[in-house]
Design a protein around this motif. Structure first.
Motif, PDB file in Angstrom:
ATOM      1  N   GLY A  53      40.920  70.312 -50.899  1.00 31.03           N
ATOM      2  CA  GLY A  53      39.707  70.231 -50.941  1.00 31.03           C
ATOM      3  C   GLY A  53      38.914  70.251 -49.405  1.00 31.03           C
ATOM      4  N   ASP A  54      38.189  68.636 -49.472  1.00 27.98           N
ATOM      5  CA  ASP A  54      36.911  69.425 -48.197  1.00 27.98           C
ATOM      6  C   ASP A  54      37.755  68.284 -47.140  1.00 27.98           C
ATOM      7  OD1 ASP A  54      35.323  70.517 -49.460  1.00 27.98           O
ATOM      8  OD2 ASP A  54      34.886  68.766 -50.574  1.00 27.98           O
ATOM      9  N   TYR A  55      39.398  67.771 -47.209  1.00 25.59           N
ATOM     10  CA  TYR A  55      39.639  67.083 -46.459  1.00 25.59           C
ATOM     11  C   TYR A  55      39.259  67.742 -44.758  1.00 25.59           C
ATOM     12  CZ  TYR A  55      44.104  64.610 -43.658  1.00 25.59           C
ATOM     13  OH  TYR A  55      44.511  64.310 -43.062  1.00 25.59           O
ATOM     14  N   ASP A  57      36.939  68.739 -43.713  1.00 21.05           N
ATOM     15  CA  ASP A  57      35.482  68.405 -42.612  1.00 21.05           C
ATOM     16  C   ASP A  57      35.272  67.149 -43.012  1.00 21.05           C
ATOM     17  OD1 ASP A  57      34.825  70.833 -42.993  1.00 21.05           O
ATOM     18  OD2 ASP A  57      34.714  70.738 -45.856  1.00 21.05           O
ATOM     19  N   TYR A  58      35.839  65.933 -43.276  1.00 16.98           N
ATOM     20  CA  TYR A  58      35.800  64.507 -42.754  1.00 16.98           C
ATOM     21  C   TYR A  58      36.464  63.884 -41.790  1.00 16.98           C
ATOM     22  CZ  TYR A  58      35.310  64.415 -48.134  1.00 16.98           C
ATOM     23  OH  TYR A  58      35.604  64.639 -49.421  1.00 16.98           O
ATOM     24  N   ASP A 106      39.779  63.479 -51.813  1.00 17.11           N
ATOM     25  CA  ASP A 106      38.763  63.769 -52.567  1.00 17.11           C
ATOM     26  C   ASP A 106      37.811  62.426 -53.365  1.00 17.11           C
ATOM     27  OD1 ASP A 106      37.470  66.260 -50.548  1.00 17.11           O
ATOM     28  OD2 ASP A 106      37.946  67.406 -51.599  1.00 17.11           O
TER      29      ASP A 106
END
Length: 302
Positions: A53-55, A57-58, A106
């Motif tokens: 997922g967007d891991y 970006d965090y 997410d």
């Protein structure tokens, strides 16, 4: 000649005993000192299965928390982009590590949570240690909960666990921790019973008492006492059970037994066509998040 025969028989008996003991210790070691996955392999697997997922970006923060007997646990806080007082601690499965918990991040970020993922004992970047699949690990988790409140103050806190992580989260409830909910994905109800089922399929069920004796003598725990169903007696913390209907490793009946054992609010969601620990992958992020979101609404968690 008679003395020679007796000597040979005695030697054979001792040889058989030695082979049996080695076999038993080998089976015990497979559970207590397993060959675990690396962070790199877990990351690769999650990405290949489109679960990362967007891991990346965090915003994240790595730190170490002292668990049972000051054992170092490697921890990562995944910060929600929108400031929030809601936190969830996600516990991974057997032989995995904190990157194996990324698949759930997410969904919780979308629900407004900060996520805490960590390496359970003997896994990930942690030092070698005895794995008990719930007993020692629940003591570690209790320490992690204490640390979380000390770090982040007046917060709302839930737990999420997969397989061994689910059993650990449920075992913890016997200690009456300060948590608002638990999501238990494909956890077992009793370790001894789980291994008995597995050994019986392999036609070696008769060795389990010996293996458990080895566990007690060599590793310091009794598999029969790694028992989420017993820990849930008297529990009032809301629990959401999720289990794949096609799980042949930990049968769905385990979650049914655990649900029957708890006395607080609970839900059970069986996921068609999902094998062990595959419910998130089969359902997808949105539908999996929907199960958790509806559960939180049902318990009036804000």
């Amino acid at each position: 000649m008679k003395k020679i025969i007796i000597t040979v028989v005695v030697i054979l008996i001792f040889a058989i005993i030695a082979i049996y003991c080695k076999f038993i210790l080998g089976l015990a070691s497979q559970m207590a000192n397993p060959k675990v996955s690396t962070l790199e392999k877990e990351m690769s697997w999650e990405k290949e299965h489109k679960l990362w997922g967007d891991y990346d970006d965090y915003e994240k923060e790595d730190y170490i928390v002292k668990g049972l007997n000051d054992y170092d646990l490697h921890v990562t806080l995944v910060k929600n982009p929108i400031p929030s007082d809601k936190y969830v601690i996600i516990s991974h499965g057997f032989k995995s590590n904190r990157y194996g918990a990324v698949k759930y991040v997410d969904s919780y970020i979308d629900l407004g949570f900060n996520c805490i993922i960590y390496d359970m004992r003997d896994h990930g970047e942690n030092a070698k240690a005895t794995v008990s699949l719930g007993q020692f690990e629940s003591e570690d988790l209790y320490k992690l909960i204490e640390d979380t409140y000390n770090r982040y103050g007046n917060i709302k806190l839930g737990l999420h666990g997969e397989s061994m992580g689910a059993a650990t989260s449920l075992m913890l409830l016997a200690k009456k921790p300060k948590v608002d909910f638990v999501v238990a994905d494909c956890g077992f109800d009793n370790l001894y019973d789980l291994i008995h089922t597995s050994y019986s399929v392999a036609k070696v069920g008769f060795v389990l008492p010996s293996v458990n004796t080895a566990m007690k003598l060599r590793y310091g725990y009794d598999m029969k006492k790694t028992s989420p169903k017993d820990a849930l007696v008297g529990n009032e913390v809301p629990v959401c059970f999720i289990h794949g209907e096609a799980d042949t490793f930990i049968l769905p009946e385990n979650s049914q037994v655990n649900k029957a054992a708890t006395e607080g609010y609970s839900e059970l969601h069986l996921v068609p066509n999902a094998a062990h620990a595959q419910s998130r992958e089969v359902l997808g992020k949105a539908e999996y998040r929907g199960i958790i979101g509806d559960f939180l609404n049902n318990i009036d968690f804000k």
